[in-house]
Design a protein around this motif. Structure first.
Motif, mmCIF file in Angstrom:
data_model
loop_
_atom_site.group_PDB
_atom_site.id
_atom_site.type_symbol
_atom_site.label_atom_id
_atom_site.label_comp_id
_atom_site.label_asym_id
_atom_site.label_seq_id
_atom_site.Cartn_x
_atom_site.Cartn_y
_atom_site.Cartn_z
ATOM 1 N N ILE A 57 19.603 69.978 -0.533
ATOM 2 C CA ILE A 57 20.263 70.795 0.484
ATOM 3 C C ILE A 57 19.285 71.790 1.087
ATOM 4 O O ILE A 57 19.295 72.035 2.305
ATOM 5 C CB ILE A 57 21.488 71.503 -0.123
ATOM 6 C CG1 ILE A 57 22.521 70.477 -0.578
ATOM 7 C CG2 ILE A 57 22.101 72.493 0.869
ATOM 8 C CD1 ILE A 57 23.740 71.065 -1.249
ATOM 9 N N TRP A 80 28.249 73.412 3.720
ATOM 10 C CA TRP A 80 27.543 72.133 3.762
ATOM 11 C C TRP A 80 28.546 70.991 3.829
ATOM 12 O O TRP A 80 29.454 70.884 3.012
ATOM 13 C CB TRP A 80 26.665 71.999 2.527
ATOM 14 C CG TRP A 80 25.679 70.882 2.591
ATOM 15 C CD1 TRP A 80 25.771 69.673 1.973
ATOM 16 C CD2 TRP A 80 24.447 70.868 3.302
ATOM 17 N NE1 TRP A 80 24.680 68.905 2.252
ATOM 18 C CE2 TRP A 80 23.838 69.617 3.073
ATOM 19 C CE3 TRP A 80 23.799 71.786 4.119
ATOM 20 C CZ2 TRP A 80 22.611 69.275 3.624
ATOM 21 C CZ3 TRP A 80 22.575 71.438 4.660
ATOM 22 C CH2 TRP A 80 21.997 70.210 4.411
ATOM 23 N N GLY A 98 25.125 75.227 0.305
ATOM 24 C CA GLY A 98 24.810 75.285 1.730
ATOM 25 C C GLY A 98 25.078 76.649 2.327
ATOM 26 O O GLY A 98 24.317 77.146 3.168
#
Length: 584
Positions: free
Chosen positions: A193, A265, A257
């Motif tokens: 990520i 995310w 995220g």
């Protein structure tokens, strides 16, 4: 209590991540002996290192003789952390040799001592997965699904069978992590990520399911309680250790995220077979030795939440931390030092090496940074200097306008609008190549010169005003086009060809070379350093250029040496070509 009177605790795998932490935790209360391989790294200084090979009976016997000689016959506990694991998911003889038979060999050897307790580090994953809302307890069925888990299940069975008077603890922890991560699966998920990789946006399993984790501090607290309460524990004591409320994978993705990029995310579900194909392609086709393996796809929907009934009853233990609460701190350590975080978690730190350089440069710049007043003065002086330079270069743009005017009127001078007479060579080439008629090509060239010349004049006029660097780039593009146009139109007139090429080259030189390349940022021009951002050295020094210079000289010398006279009357220079007669 003096060290000689402290109970003795043996820790196998004492140089590893968990083993070294256990040594440091127990050192204050116990005399700790580390049993580990001969190769470095070695256990922390708080424990004596007794080297041995757990797969060799003679080596185990020698190591235990050394323990008896130095520490006597009484052993309070052996915390057996050593074992075999790899990421391939394939069976390996080392699982039996190290984990199963090695554990049997160690337990049988220790039974010659007055051993109070043998603690075997198994895994939560030895149990079959469950469903959300159905926590696992120690009586939940075991499932030897993959080689690593199967080796732990077989070892537990062997230890139950070989147990003597000592008490046996089957410790089944969840995935362990600390304040910097230090969990392979967790670290790779964060890295995917952090780098915004595509495989960090896809997942083949159920995003509403998750697996329990265990903070290192809570694990060490549980180990200390197991040893401290050894006399009161059941003879055979399986115990699960981990958080009771695992964070679902989808929520964990969004949390990472949000902390790293300020956004939730988005993770897309993909079919498991497609995920396996992607993992196979990365490993076998591209040879990337990727972390994700096909077997991981098969467990992507497994759910593990724990009841902790045995830990609460016999150890009075529950975890004080959770991954959900600790994750922001883990990610903050990544943001503070990406390079160091990657190295600490065994990841490829080269992926974030630029961040290391930028951080060092920022720290150096902060130390040498001028005050705000000094910076404002420097900016004003720079802007004034750039204006003076612009006005001193106005002649360039006037000259470009003159060239544009000449180009627009040149067709009338050369008479290319209505040219009808051409040489025999031009007519022959037109016929052989199947080109438009020479008169058409001459007419197209003429109108191209008119429109290009007028456009050059307009952009040159716009360039007279400061800040219109884009107009200079537009004229540079027109200059390049002007040099190419005679080739595009197969211009039949040599004078027109030469005129367009010369004017094009002059326009390029007068717009972006002589008055300095337009559009350069103020920060870039005011930067006195000779090392570009993201570099650790200057690529323009002679140390860097010398190999290229030497190679060019070597090539030129070999080229001259390879050239030989064609005949006694004529020699051909290196690189020249002969052309056949046009009628052949």
């Amino acid at each position: 209590m003096s060290d000689d009177n402290k109970p003795v605790v043996i820790v196998t795998g004492s140089s590893g991540y968990l083993g070294s932490a256990v040594v440091r935790r127990l050192h204050g209360t116990y005399r700790v002996v580390g049993l580990d391989r001969y190769a470095p790294p070695h256990p922390p200084h708080q424990a004596e290192c007794v080297c041995f090979d757990i797969t060799d009976q003679a080596s185990v016997d020698t190591a235990l003789d050394r323990v008896r000689l130095a520490y006597g016959d009484r052993i309070a506990a052996c915390i057996h952390l050593a074992g075999y694991f790899d990421l391939s998911g394939e069976d390996n003889p080392a699982y039996d040799a190290v984990t199963v038979e090695g554990s049997r060999r160690l337990l049988k050897g220790l039974q010659a001592f007055e051993l109070e307790q043998f603690v075997f580090a198994s895994t939560m994953l030895a149990h079959a997965p469950t469903e959300p809302g159905e926590p696992i307890d120690e009586d939940h069925p075991l499932e030897p699904k993959f080689p690593y888990r199967a080796s732990k299940v077989r070892t537990e069975k062997v230890l139950r069978e070989e147990r003597g008077e000592e008490k046996l603890v089957l410790m089944r922890p969840a995935g362990i992590y600390d304040v910097t991560g230090k969990s392979a699966f967790l670290a790779h998920q964060i890295a995917r990520i952090h780098e915004r990789r595509f495989n960090g946006k896809v997942y083949p399993g159920d995003l509403s399911r998750g697996q329990a984790f265990l903070p290192l501090d809570d694990f060490l607290d549980a180990v200390a309680r197991i040893v401290d309460r050894r006399a009161k524990l059941p003879d055979v004591f399986p115990v699960l250790l981990g958080e009771t409320d695992p964070i679902p994978f989808g929520d964990l993705q969004r949390l990472i995220g949000r902390e790293l990029h300020g956004e939730d995310w988005i993770t897309w579900n993909v079919p498991p077979q497609l995920a396996k194909l992607g993992a196979w392609t990365e490993n076998e086709v591209f040879g990337k030795d990727a972390f994700i393996q096909a077997w991981m796809v098969d467990i992507s929907s497994d759910h593990y939440e724990l009841a902790l009934s045995a830990a609460k009853k016999h150890l009075n233990w529950t975890p004080e931390h959770s991954l959900r609460d600790d994750m922001p701190g883990i990610l903050q350590s990544l943001k503070d030092d990406p390079y160091g975080w990657y190295e600490a978690n065994g990841l490829n730190a080269a992926r974030v090496s630029a961040a290391k350089v930028e951080t060092a440069a920022a720290e150096e710049a902060a130390e040498e940074a001028p005050t705000e007043a000094e910076a404002d003065t420097a900016r004003r002086e720079h802007d004034q200097h750039m204006r003076q330079m612009h006005f001193s270069m106005l002649w360039v743009h006037w000259l470009v306008m003159a060239l544009g005017l000449w180009l627009a009127t040149a067709p009338s001078v050369f008479g290319t609008f209505d040219q009808t007479e051409f040489s025999a060579a031009v007519l022959r080439v037109t016929e052989v190549r199947g080109l438009w008629t020479a008169a058409t090509r001459s007419w197209l060239t003429a109108w191209n010169d008119v429109f290009t010349g007028l456009a050059i004049m307009v952009f040159a006029a716009l360039s007279l005003r400061p800040g219109n660097g884009w107009a200079q780039w537009a004229n540079a593009a027109l200059g390049v086009w002007l040099m190419a146009a005679p080739l595009v139109f197969w211009t039949p007139d040599a004078a027109v060809y030469a005129n367009d090429t010369l004017i094009g080259a002059l326009v390029v030189a007068l717009t972006i070379l002589i008055p300095m390349m337009p559009g350069m940022s103020r920060e870039g021009m005011m930067d006195d350093s000779d090392i570009p951002p993201g570099w650790t050295y200057c690529p323009s020094t002679y140390v860097q250029r010398l190999p290229i210079i030497m190679r060019s000289v070597s090539w030129a010398s070999s080229c001259r040496a390879s050239c030989r006279p064609i005949s006694s009357a004529m020699s051909m220079p290196c690189g020249s070509r002969s052309f056949p007669h046009p009628r052949r």
